[in-house]
Design a protein around this motif. Structure first.
Motif, PDB file in Angstrom:
ATOM      1  N   PRO A 160      71.224  32.636  36.645  1.00  0.00           N
ATOM      2  CA  PRO A 160      70.601  31.399  36.152  1.00  0.00           C
ATOM      3  C   PRO A 160      71.331  30.830  34.938  1.00  0.00           C
ATOM      4  N   PRO A 161      71.219  29.514  34.730  1.00  0.00           N
ATOM      5  CA  PRO A 161      71.914  28.872  33.604  1.00  0.00           C
ATOM      6  C   PRO A 161      71.553  29.433  32.236  1.00  0.00           C
ATOM      7  N   HIS A 162      70.319  29.920  32.061  1.00  0.00           N
ATOM      8  CA  HIS A 162      69.944  30.395  30.726  1.00  0.00           C
ATOM      9  C   HIS A 162      70.700  31.661  30.333  1.00  0.00           C
ATOM     10  N   ARG A 163      71.440  32.258  31.310  1.00  0.00           N
ATOM     11  CA  ARG A 163      72.263  33.420  30.977  1.00  0.00           C
ATOM     12  C   ARG A 163      73.712  33.024  30.700  1.00  0.00           C
ATOM     13  N   TYR A 164      74.245  32.078  31.469  1.00  0.00           N
ATOM     14  CA  TYR A 164      75.668  31.783  31.280  1.00  0.00           C
ATOM     15  C   TYR A 164      75.945  30.619  30.336  1.00  0.00           C
ATOM     16  N   VAL A 165      75.029  29.685  30.177  1.00  0.00           N
ATOM     17  CA  VAL A 165      75.286  28.552  29.285  1.00  0.00           C
ATOM     18  C   VAL A 165      75.409  29.002  27.820  1.00  0.00           C
TER      19      VAL A 165
END
Length: 409
Positions: A89-94
């Motif tokens: 999910p984006p909240h991990r890679y952003v």
């Protein structure tokens, strides 16, 4: 001004943000190096008083400031597919991307202004790196896929890269050259080469079998283990000042890499440029390790009195192998995950060939006398900028545009 819709598109997949950062770094790293090359010899201006030695800055920029962006973008995309897991999910890679990008930008500022800002830059990079590692670790832990050998070894190598970055920070704080040496040698032989060798071993036979309609492309695991063990052995020998014995590790690695280059079908792959560039990049591994072998053996038989070729083998490895594999894999992922056809036109084919010219020029620059070599350094840098510049112009806009097939990501 970026709208929320544009940001949503840009951050919809890990490769979009990470490749964006990597593409900018590919240009920024070489522009910094060209500035150093031209000013240090008084060609354009007087030498710039960088906050640390240019050689140490160059090592950080290439090992820890450039390749990780592309690595994390690629691996965050492929890990879930390799192990049949959920998308990251984006909240991990952003947040990881933001911290890595902040670290890269701060590093350049620190080089010009302050040793303290360099320390802040390393802290930011370490923080982003650990978040990226956690994102990959969650995929490893949350999936029940039986064969996780490649992802597990790649994760270990990435973790050792983080340790090498810690060593760089310790060197900055205390100025002990032993830590810088560990950071550079560990970064090359315990981090970069194991990751690239593992990805190549996992992906090149798969891509080749798919593209050339071959039912089976040999990729024995023993060859992978030899490459990993030889790389670790080289790094440990370097750390123990045993350069005259490197050939004991480098010769097996060269033989295995050249054997795989042949058995994977280098000549057949050249029919398809997007596949051929991966094979060419891997072929450089065998060439580089062959150069390392000869260099070390000459040192061995001369009892440490004869040093040949300088950094030529290293640049055959980092530019010929690592950079070619990097751009080949990044191009495949960019096309495949944007809905575009898996084909490249003449401009990108020329860019692929131009990168091989960069590698040859850089290798020759280390083999020739210093005066001639200096201008080959500059020529190699100029061709690098032309190559990556054309790639950036073609593919950077893809990262903030929706997929052409309407699918998410």
């Amino acid at each position: 001004m970026i709208t929320s819709k544009q940001w949503h598109i840009f951050s919809a997949a890990p490769h979009r943000v990470m490749f964006f950062g990597g593409a900018l770094q590919a240009l920024a790293v070489m522009m910094w190096l060209m500035t150093e090359l031209l000013t240090s010899h008084g060609v354009l201006w007087h030498p710039i008083p960088w906050a640390i030695a240019p050689s140490a800055a160059h090592a950080w920029l290439m090992i820890y400031g450039l390749f990780p962006f592309f690595m994390f973008g690629f691996l965050m995309t492929t890990f879930p597919r390799w192990m049949k897991g959920s998308e990251i999910p984006p909240h991990r890679y952003v947040p990881a991307f933001v911290l890595l990008m902040l670290g890269a930008v701060s590093f350049y500022i620190g080089l010009l202004i302050s040793h303290t800002i360099l320390i802040v830059a390393i802290f930011s990079t370490l923080s982003g790196w650990i978040l990226a590692l956690y994102a990959l670790l969650r995929v490893l832990l949350d999936t029940s896929h039986q064969n996780k050998r490649h992802p597990q070894l790649i994760f270990i190598a990435l973790s050792l890269g983080w340790c090498g970055l810690v060593a760089y920070l310790i060197w900055l704080l205390g100025d002990n050259p032993a830590w810088l040496r560990f950071s550079i040698q560990g970064g090359l032989w315990l981090f970069l080469l194991p990751v690239f060798a593992s990805v190549a071993h996992r992906m090149i036979p798969f891509f080749t079998a798919s593209a050339l309609t071959h039912n089976y492309i040999p990729s024995p695991h023993w060859s992978w283990w030899v490459m990993l063990a030889a790389s670790a052995g080289h790094g440990l020998l370097q750390l123990n000042d045993a350069s005259a014995w490197l050939w004991l590790c480098d010769a097996p690695l060269a033989i295995v890499a050249l054997h795989l280059t042949h058995s994977w079908g280098l000549r057949r792959s050249l029919k398809i440029p997007l596949l051929g560039v991966l094979h060419i990049g891997f072929a450089w591994l065998g060439i580089a390790m062959l150069l390392f072998t000869v260099q070390s053996f000459v040192l061995f038989i001369s009892h440490g009195n004869t040093v040949i070729w300088g950094l030529a083998p290293l640049h055959a490895l980092t530019i010929g192998c690592f950079s070619t594999l990097l751009i080949g894999m990044a191009t495949r992922v960019t096309l495949g995950h944007s809905g575009l056809p898996m084909k490249v036109g003449n401009p990108i084919n020329l860019m692929f060939m131009g990168l091989q010219l960069v590698a040859v020029l850089r290798v020759l620059a280390d083999m020739l006398p210093m005066q001639a070599g200096h201008w080959l350094y500059v020529a190699a840098g100029a061709v690098w900028l032309a190559c990556f510049g054309s790639w950036v112009v073609r593919y950077l806009p893809v990262y903030w545009r929706p997929r052409t097939d309407g699918r998410p990501g």
